[in-house]
Design a protein around this motif. Structure first.
Motif, PDB file in Angstrom:
ATOM      1  N   ASP A  68      -8.202 -12.209 -12.495  1.00 57.26           N
ATOM      2  CA  ASP A  68      -8.542 -10.947 -11.816  1.00 57.26           C
ATOM      3  C   ASP A  68     -10.034 -11.025 -11.477  1.00 57.26           C
ATOM      4  O   ASP A  68     -10.879 -11.019 -12.377  1.00 57.26           O
ATOM      5  CB  ASP A  68      -8.240  -9.765 -12.757  1.00 57.26           C
ATOM      6  N   LEU A  69     -10.353 -11.130 -10.216  1.00 56.93           N
ATOM      7  CA  LEU A  69     -11.747 -11.401  -9.809  1.00 56.93           C
ATOM      8  C   LEU A  69     -12.590 -10.152  -9.555  1.00 56.93           C
ATOM      9  O   LEU A  69     -13.658 -10.245  -8.943  1.00 56.93           O
ATOM     10  CB  LEU A  69     -11.749 -12.300  -8.556  1.00 56.93           C
ATOM     11  N   HIS A  70     -12.126  -8.991 -10.018  1.00 57.09           N
ATOM     12  CA  HIS A  70     -12.905  -7.760  -9.770  1.00 57.09           C
ATOM     13  C   HIS A  70     -12.591  -6.753 -10.879  1.00 57.09           C
ATOM     14  O   HIS A  70     -11.672  -5.948 -10.758  1.00 57.09           O
ATOM     15  CB  HIS A  70     -12.535  -7.228  -8.387  1.00 57.09           C
ATOM     16  N   VAL A  71     -13.370  -6.816 -11.960  1.00 58.07           N
ATOM     17  CA  VAL A  71     -13.128  -5.942 -13.114  1.00 58.07           C
ATOM     18  C   VAL A  71     -14.421  -5.248 -13.523  1.00 58.07           C
ATOM     19  O   VAL A  71     -15.453  -5.905 -13.701  1.00 58.07           O
ATOM     20  CB  VAL A  71     -12.564  -6.760 -14.309  1.00 58.07           C
ATOM     21  N   HIS A  72     -14.343  -3.922 -13.676  1.00 57.75           N
ATOM     22  CA  HIS A  72     -15.497  -3.152 -14.159  1.00 57.75           C
ATOM     23  C   HIS A  72     -15.324  -2.849 -15.646  1.00 57.75           C
ATOM     24  O   HIS A  72     -14.214  -2.664 -16.120  1.00 57.75           O
ATOM     25  CB  HIS A  72     -15.610  -1.832 -13.389  1.00 57.75           C
ATOM     26  N   THR A  73     -16.456  -2.767 -16.351  1.00 59.16           N
ATOM     27  CA  THR A  73     -16.432  -2.389 -17.766  1.00 59.16           C
ATOM     28  C   THR A  73     -17.312  -1.151 -17.939  1.00 59.16           C
ATOM     29  O   THR A  73     -17.894  -0.653 -16.978  1.00 59.16           O
ATOM     30  CB  THR A  73     -17.002  -3.516 -18.663  1.00 59.16           C
TER      31      THR A  73
ATOM     32  N   THR B  61      -6.056 -13.367  -8.529  1.00 62.90           N
ATOM     33  CA  THR B  61      -6.093 -14.553  -7.668  1.00 62.90           C
ATOM     34  C   THR B  61      -5.578 -15.767  -8.438  1.00 62.90           C
ATOM     35  O   THR B  61      -5.977 -15.965  -9.594  1.00 62.90           O
ATOM     36  CB  THR B  61      -7.548 -14.831  -7.216  1.00 62.90           C
ATOM     37  N   ILE B  62      -4.709 -16.529  -7.809  1.00 66.44           N
ATOM     38  CA  ILE B  62      -4.351 -17.835  -8.379  1.00 66.44           C
ATOM     39  C   ILE B  62      -5.397 -18.822  -7.861  1.00 66.44           C
ATOM     40  O   ILE B  62      -5.561 -18.980  -6.644  1.00 66.44           O
ATOM     41  CB  ILE B  62      -2.944 -18.290  -7.921  1.00 66.44           C
ATOM     42  N   VAL B  63      -6.100 -19.432  -8.782  1.00 65.88           N
ATOM     43  CA  VAL B  63      -7.137 -20.402  -8.405  1.00 65.88           C
ATOM     44  C   VAL B  63      -6.725 -21.769  -8.935  1.00 65.88           C
ATOM     45  O   VAL B  63      -6.435 -21.911 -10.127  1.00 65.88           O
ATOM     46  CB  VAL B  63      -8.518 -20.020  -9.001  1.00 65.88           C
ATOM     47  N   GLU B  64      -6.686 -22.732  -8.053  1.00 63.71           N
ATOM     48  CA  GLU B  64      -6.314 -24.066  -8.499  1.00 63.71           C
ATOM     49  C   GLU B  64      -7.579 -24.794  -8.932  1.00 63.71           C
ATOM     50  O   GLU B  64      -8.349 -25.299  -8.116  1.00 63.71           O
ATOM     51  CB  GLU B  64      -5.618 -24.813  -7.359  1.00 63.71           C
ATOM     52  N   ALA B  65      -7.798 -24.795 -10.236  1.00 63.38           N
ATOM     53  CA  ALA B  65      -9.035 -25.374 -10.774  1.00 63.38           C
ATOM     54  C   ALA B  65      -8.866 -25.655 -12.260  1.00 63.38           C
ATOM     55  O   ALA B  65      -7.947 -25.139 -12.896  1.00 63.38           O
ATOM     56  CB  ALA B  65     -10.189 -24.395 -10.575  1.00 63.38           C
ATOM     57  N   ASP B  66      -9.806 -26.432 -12.793  1.00 61.74           N
ATOM     58  CA  ASP B  66      -9.851 -26.603 -14.243  1.00 61.74           C
ATOM     59  C   ASP B  66     -10.449 -25.330 -14.838  1.00 61.74           C
ATOM     60  O   ASP B  66     -11.197 -24.626 -14.161  1.00 61.74           O
ATOM     61  CB  ASP B  66     -10.720 -27.813 -14.606  1.00 61.74           C
ATOM     62  N   PRO B  67     -10.126 -25.046 -16.102  1.00 60.84           N
ATOM     63  CA  PRO B  67     -10.609 -23.790 -16.700  1.00 60.84           C
ATOM     64  C   PRO B  67     -12.091 -23.821 -17.047  1.00 60.84           C
ATOM     65  O   PRO B  67     -12.474 -23.897 -18.213  1.00 60.84           O
ATOM     66  CB  PRO B  67      -9.732 -23.644 -17.954  1.00 60.84           C
ATOM     67  N   ASP B  68     -12.903 -23.795 -16.037  1.00 60.43           N
ATOM     68  CA  ASP B  68     -14.345 -23.866 -16.208  1.00 60.43           C
ATOM     69  C   ASP B  68     -14.967 -23.041 -15.074  1.00 60.43           C
ATOM     70  O   ASP B  68     -14.518 -23.130 -13.929  1.00 60.43           O
ATOM     71  CB  ASP B  68     -14.752 -25.348 -16.101  1.00 60.43           C
ATOM     72  N   VAL B  69     -15.956 -22.234 -15.398  1.00 55.57           N
ATOM     73  CA  VAL B  69     -16.483 -21.284 -14.409  1.00 55.57           C
ATOM     74  C   VAL B  69     -16.997 -21.982 -13.141  1.00 55.57           C
ATOM     75  O   VAL B  69     -16.672 -21.571 -12.023  1.00 55.57           O
ATOM     76  CB  VAL B  69     -17.587 -20.394 -15.037  1.00 55.57           C
TER      77      VAL B  69
END
Ligand SMILES: [Zn+2]
Ligand SMILES: [Zn+2]
Length: 211
Positions: A6-11, A167-175
């Motif tokens: 989820d690329l848009h989260v407020h806290t 979002t489905i992002v095709e990547a390794d789990p690294d920022v």
């Protein structure tokens, strides 16, 4: 690998949100997310404070520019509000991040300027926008027009809203890998509008807490 983020989260580091950092982790796991981008209004404090081994945290910020809202992803230094949007994009890049145009067609959400072409990606699905389908259609059309990668996020301000869109992002789990993959367009926007029941709950809570 395909990561669900989820690329848009407020806290609660956003004035208008009640979500604690602990809730971000709990609800992200409940929704089966691999990670979230913390994008509080004009601050990176929450993003920097959320340390957890349970989910990937992409630090970010939602900046109020002179020309609408703008998301900076992979940003860990504060970027001032109320600057020209081009200058803000430049500052995001200098900080090592990417600039994503959130809710570009949602006229009541302070959308970023549609005259600018130098965004790195366009948020084509925003879970908090109503009518969701219409704005998703317009967002996708805008992204296609500019030939830019497409992202999705819930724009949640209340924990149960997290993961409505992602979002489905095709990547390794690294920022760094995730942000590079978004930039090259290895993304699929997914999800739906935040359900009405949850919106009503949030409004009730808002009235109670007077936020
Ligand atoms: Zn916004
Ligand atoms: Zn937002």
């Amino acid at each position: 690998m395909d990561l669900k983020i989820d690329l848009h989260v407020h806290t609660c580091y956003s004035r208008d949100s009640v979500t604690t950092l602990k809730e971000v982790v709990t609800y992200s796991k409940r929704r089966g997310l691999d990670g979230v981008a913390i994008t509080d209004h004009n601050t990176v404090k929450g993003a920097l404070r959320l340390k957890t081994p349970d989910i990937i945290v992409v630090p970010g910020i939602e900046i109020s520019t002179l020309n609408g809202h703008l998301l900076g992803l992979n940003v860990t230094t504060p970027i001032p509000a109320k600057l020209d949007i081009k200058e803000t994009i430049h500052r995001i890049h200098e900080a090592g991040g990417i600039a994503v145009a959130p809710h570009p067609s949602v006229f009541y959400k302070s959308p970023p300027s549609r005259q600018i072409k130098s965004y790195d990606a366009i948020e084509v699905m925003n879970g908090a926008s109503i009518p969701f389908q219409v704005f998703t259609y317009l967002g996708k059309r805008f992204a296609a027009h500019l030939g830019l990668p497409q992202t999705a996020g819930s724009d949640s301000h209340y924990a149960p809203e997290i993961g409505a869109a992602y979002t489905i992002v095709e990547a390794d789990p690294d920022v760094d890998e995730i942000v590079a993959a978004i930039k090259k367009g290895a993304t699929i926007p997914m999800g739906e509008a935040i359900p009405w029941k949850i919106r009503v709950e949030r409004t009730a809570l808002k009235l109670k807490r007077k936020i």
